[in-house]
Design a protein around this motif. Structure first.
Motif, mmCIF file in Angstrom:
data_model
loop_
_atom_site.group_PDB
_atom_site.id
_atom_site.type_symbol
_atom_site.label_atom_id
_atom_site.label_comp_id
_atom_site.label_asym_id
_atom_site.label_seq_id
_atom_site.Cartn_x
_atom_site.Cartn_y
_atom_site.Cartn_z
ATOM 1 N N LEU A 475 0.837 -1.199 0.000
ATOM 2 C CA LEU A 475 0.000 0.000 0.000
ATOM 3 C C LEU A 475 0.869 1.245 0.000
ATOM 4 O O LEU A 475 1.848 1.332 0.735
ATOM 5 N N THR A 502 -12.854 2.417 -7.340
ATOM 6 C CA THR A 502 -12.475 3.355 -6.290
ATOM 7 C C THR A 502 -13.511 3.343 -5.177
ATOM 8 O O THR A 502 -14.721 3.319 -5.433
ATOM 9 N N VAL A 570 -10.048 -3.402 -6.193
ATOM 10 C CA VAL A 570 -10.084 -2.025 -5.686
ATOM 11 C C VAL A 570 -8.659 -1.474 -5.712
ATOM 12 O O VAL A 570 -7.779 -1.963 -5.011
ATOM 13 N N GLU A 571 -8.428 -0.447 -6.510
ATOM 14 C CA GLU A 571 -7.085 0.123 -6.666
ATOM 15 C C GLU A 571 -6.872 1.384 -5.848
ATOM 16 O O GLU A 571 -5.764 1.647 -5.388
ATOM 17 N N ILE A 573 -8.294 4.164 -2.768
ATOM 18 C CA ILE A 573 -9.136 4.575 -1.644
ATOM 19 C C ILE A 573 -8.982 6.083 -1.483
ATOM 20 O O ILE A 573 -7.860 6.592 -1.385
ATOM 21 N N ARG A 591 -9.011 -1.794 2.374
ATOM 22 C CA ARG A 591 -9.884 -2.321 1.320
ATOM 23 C C ARG A 591 -9.138 -2.477 0.009
ATOM 24 O O ARG A 591 -9.649 -3.099 -0.925
ATOM 25 N N THR A 592 -7.943 -1.908 -0.097
ATOM 26 C CA THR A 592 -7.098 -2.107 -1.266
ATOM 27 C C THR A 592 -5.772 -2.728 -0.816
ATOM 28 O O THR A 592 -5.515 -2.873 0.383
ATOM 29 N N ARG A 594 -4.811 -5.802 -1.009
ATOM 30 C CA ARG A 594 -5.087 -7.027 -0.277
ATOM 31 C C ARG A 594 -4.298 -8.173 -0.885
ATOM 32 O O ARG A 594 -4.133 -8.258 -2.098
ATOM 33 N N GLY A 599 -2.079 -1.111 -4.147
ATOM 34 C CA GLY A 599 -3.135 -0.117 -4.040
ATOM 35 C C GLY A 599 -2.602 1.181 -3.469
ATOM 36 O O GLY A 599 -1.460 1.253 -3.002
ATOM 37 N N SER A 601 -3.821 4.830 -1.161
ATOM 38 C CA SER A 601 -4.783 5.491 -0.275
ATOM 39 C C SER A 601 -4.469 6.986 -0.291
ATOM 40 O O SER A 601 -3.351 7.397 0.062
#
Length: 776
Positions: A475, A502, A570-571, A573, A591-592, A594, A599, A601
């Motif tokens: 992340l 998103t 989900v890429e 947040i 949520r990204t 994972r 991902g 944020s």
């Protein structure tokens, strides 16, 4: 049921026997089953009933209780068999009322009377063949059932091995010694190797230990406790099925749940059920029932009554079932082998989820014993005063026996320092022993869990699969500094510039209701999710957001979607509002990125949120090497400010349309409610007079804005929509010269020659993923 009228007509005269008189205390009272609630069930607590007793009034009118001999009564009401009926009679034969015993070889045999009254009709050859096939299948089924008595899963495993068209080759899982159905399901799910939390937790759970698991979001915590539950079910079916002797000739088989999984949200509960059923795909008898609010309680109770192995529940609906249902507390006490608390820090917070505490208290209720004990002093009760006697005869609490079930606790954020409000002005912090912020070093956090849960072991096993930090390894974080009134504009820029799946988080339901139409007017696929939506609408939004056919879908949600949801692809947040606590930021960002995915944020930060962001960074990245040297800082996300200026008119028009629509609907709803209330009170309602009431200076500005938005005319809204529609048909120029391809910020001619993909909506911008914009 026999024909009562015919029974009375054909009843032979029987000499009545003298009934024995009984007192009320001598009757065979039986306790009536009551719901498992703690109050007295509105005065009916302790209700009892009796059978085989007649209430007779004597000559004086006094009621008497007299026992009835059931055997004699049965003989007295016995009816001789009726003569055989002709085949064309419309009435049903009495044999139809008997329970069907299945297909047997002697079915074709008939008595002489039946042969005389029924016409003989030869069955067609096809019916005979069907009957033979049925008989053969019934015999094969009976043989299989007899063979499965010694090991219920032996035939299942043999069938799976024979029917399997694929080889299960999972060398990374061999060290865990899992059964074939589990391995085959893992192969189907394409889980080639266990994650860190699974490798560490599964052997300890299978060894019978209580466990507290801490791992980052998306690390596979569900299978870390789901696989041991399934393995226990496969190895010991007797743990899930209990035989109760209710009659000398019959045994009633009762299927008891072996595991109870508690979840803080409805969406997470459904996801946990889906994951458990996926790993048990090759165990057909394994049944999981989900208990959540918003859906039919009666249907869920029917599913429970049919037999269940694992219950996944939210606290409120679980308490409703165990308190309104009959016998479920006893079933959970007798059957449970596992109590799983997922997202434990959320479920066990002080002041939250009272139903969790009530349910746990019912499952681990301590027994009390009363009565004076001889202390060896030889004194008698007469020698003691009232206070001393009361103290000596006070009911003494027995030590709660260790439960037979294992308690498993999982979360990504156990450190209580993460649960402090980021906007707090004070510097009060949770006590620490000076060694760090994880669960083992935070004594209060461990004691907090031990106090709430009745672990079987004095020292439950602790597994920390992510000791390096709170955030996932893949992340990346970024921050965009903007004004509070410009957040809509920068949100639109991110979603238009980097189209991808998103998730946008806000702190209020009103923001979700405003942002969804705002983005929809800009022709972006936005869906909403908040706690005021009905359950079916919430599930529908999640389905649309996670659909493979919509890779660029957008979900505007409150923190109800922050925990546990595993949505593929989900890429990005986007934190539209600064989260209230640091642990919520961790769960939102989880949520990204994972498993092995990457991902990003991004936090939209207004000037008044700067101090909160500083506290957020210090708490989330506490213990990181960069933070310890004082060099850690959240990186600024690169934004094309000129492109943002070109998008301002679009965002302004869309905001006007969305605000006017929302405020008009809200005002109409308020007017209808106030008008109805005024009619019921018998007074006149004047909307202008009501709106003229003074409000505080703090809310005056917001009230004026809402009134202005609600006062927009229909023609104004149509004009805004027409202008916005015209702008959306045009592509945005990002500094590219339309006359000369090689001039401007971007060399379009060079990009076309090199085969670079250009953006669909922006001229002169390369089509690029948001993940590729950051340094890895």
């Amino acid at each position: 049921m026999p024909n009562k009228k015919r029974s009375r007509e054909t009843e032979a005269p029987v000499k009545r026997t003298k009934k024995s008189k009984l007192l009320a205390d001598e009757l065979g009272w039986k306790e009536v089953a009551m719901p498992d609630r703690l109050d007295d069930v509105e005065g009916f607590f302790g209700l009892e009933e009796i059978e085989g007793i007649d209430v007779v009034a004597d000559e004086a009118g006094k009621l008497q209780f007299k026992s009835v001999d059931k055997s004699k009564k049965a003989k007295k009401t016995k009816v001789p068999p009726a003569p055989p009926k002709p085949a064309d009679d419309d009435t049903e034969a009495e044999d139809d009322e008997e329970e069907w015993g299945g297909i047997i070889d002697t079915e074709a045999e008939s008595t002489e009377e039946e042969a005389a009254t029924k016409p003989i009709a030869a069955k067609p050859q096809s019916e005979k063949k069907k009957k033979q096939k049925k008989d053969a299948k019934a015999k094969d089924k009976k043989v299989q059932q007899q063979a499965a008595k010694s090991n219920p899963f032996e035939t299942l495993l043999e069938d799976r091995l024979d029917d399997s068209d694929e080889d299960v080759d999972l060398p990374e899982w061999e060290t865990l010694d899992l059964s074939f159905p589990t391995l085959r399901a893992l192969a189907k799910l394409k889980f080639a190797s266990p994650t860190a939390i699974q490798s560490a937790a599964i052997p300890k759970i299978l060894a019978g230990h209580d466990l507290i698991g801490k791992a980052s979001t998306g690390s596979g915590k569900t299978l870390a406790f789901g696989i041991p539950i399934l393995e226990t079910y496969l190895k010991s079916s007797a743990a899930a099925v209990e035989v109760i002797n209710t009659d000398a000739s019959k045994n009633k088989i009762e299927k008891l749940p072996i595991a109870l999984v508690l979840s803080p949200t409805r969406e997470l509960a459904k996801q946990l059920s889906d994951h458990l059923m996926a790993v048990a795909a090759f165990v057909p008898d394994f049944k999981v029932v989900t208990l959540t609010g918003g859906l039919s309680l009666q249907k869920q109770q029917r599913l429970l009554d049919q037999g269940v192995d694992v219950i996944v529940a939210t606290p409120g609906r679980l308490w409703e079932v165990v308190s309104e249902g009959i016998g479920w507390i006893d079933k959970l006490k007798r059957g449970l082998r596992f109590l799983v608390v997922d997202e434990a820090d959320r479920l066990l917070q002080e002041g939250h989820y009272k139903e969790v505490e009530d349910t746990l208290n019912l499952l681990q209720r301590e027994e009390y014993e009363s009565g004076a004990e001889d202390d060896g002093s030889g004194s008698e009760d007469g020698d003691m005063d009232a206070a001393e006697f009361k103290k000596k005869n006070k009911p003494k609490k027995k030590k709660a026996p260790a439960p037979k079930r294992q308690t498993l606790v999982f979360s990504a954020t156990f450190h209580q320092g993460l649960q402090q409000r980021l906007a707090a002005k004070g510097k009060k912090s949770w006590p620490k022993n000076g060694t760090g912020g994880d669960l083992l070093d935070n004594k209060e956090s461990m004691e907090y869990l031990l106090k709430k849960l009745n672990f079987r072991e004095e020292s439950p096993q602790f597994v920390d699969a992510n000791p390096a930090g709170q955030m996932a390894t893949n992340l990346r974080e970024g921050i965009i500094e903007c004004g509070a009134m410009e957040k809509d504009l920068y949100l639109y820029y991110l979603l238009l510039r980097y189209p991808c799946r998103t998730l946008v988080f806000t702190n209020s339901i009103s923001s979700v209701k405003r942002l969804t139409p705002f983005l929809s007017q800009l022709q972006l696929p936005a869906n909403s999710l908040h706690s005021n939506m009905i359950q079916k609408a919430r599930l529908r939004s999640l389905e649309r957001f996670s659909s493979p056919s919509s890779p660029n879908s957008i979900l505007i949600a409150t923190d109800v979607a922050a925990r546990g949801l595993d949505i593929k692809g989900v890429e990005m947040i986007v934190h539209y509002h600064l989260p209230r606590t640091a642990d919520m930021y961790v769960h939102r960002s989880g949520r990204t990125a994972r498993s092995d995915a990457r991902g990003i944020s991004i936090l939209l930060c207004a000037p008044e949120e700067v101090m909160g962001v500083r506290r957020l960074v210090s708490k989330v990245h506490e213990g990181d090497n960069a933070k310890s040297t004082g060099k850690y800082a959240m990186k600024s996300f690169s934004v094309d400010r000129k492109l943002v200026d070109r998008l301002k008119r679009r965002a302004t028009l869309s905001k006007k349309i969305a605000d006017s629509t929302v405020e008009k609907a809200k005002k109409n709803k308020e007017d209808d409610w106030l008008k109805t209330a005024a009619d019921e009170l018998g007074v006149e309602y004047d909307s202008e007079e009501f709106n003229s009431l003074k409000v505080g200076k703090k809310g005056q500005r917001g009230k004026q804005k809402r009134e202005k938005a609600a006062s927009a005319s229909k023609d104004d809204i149509e004009a805004w929509k027409a202008e916005l529609k015209a702008l959306l048909k045009q592509k945005i120029n990002s500094g590219f010269s339309e006359r000369y391809l090689t001039s401007g910020i971007v060399n379009i001619a060079s990009a076309l020659m090199n085969g670079e993909a250009m953006h669909d909506n922006i001229i002169g911008v390369e089509k690029k993923s948001v993940i590729d914009e950051v340094t890895w």
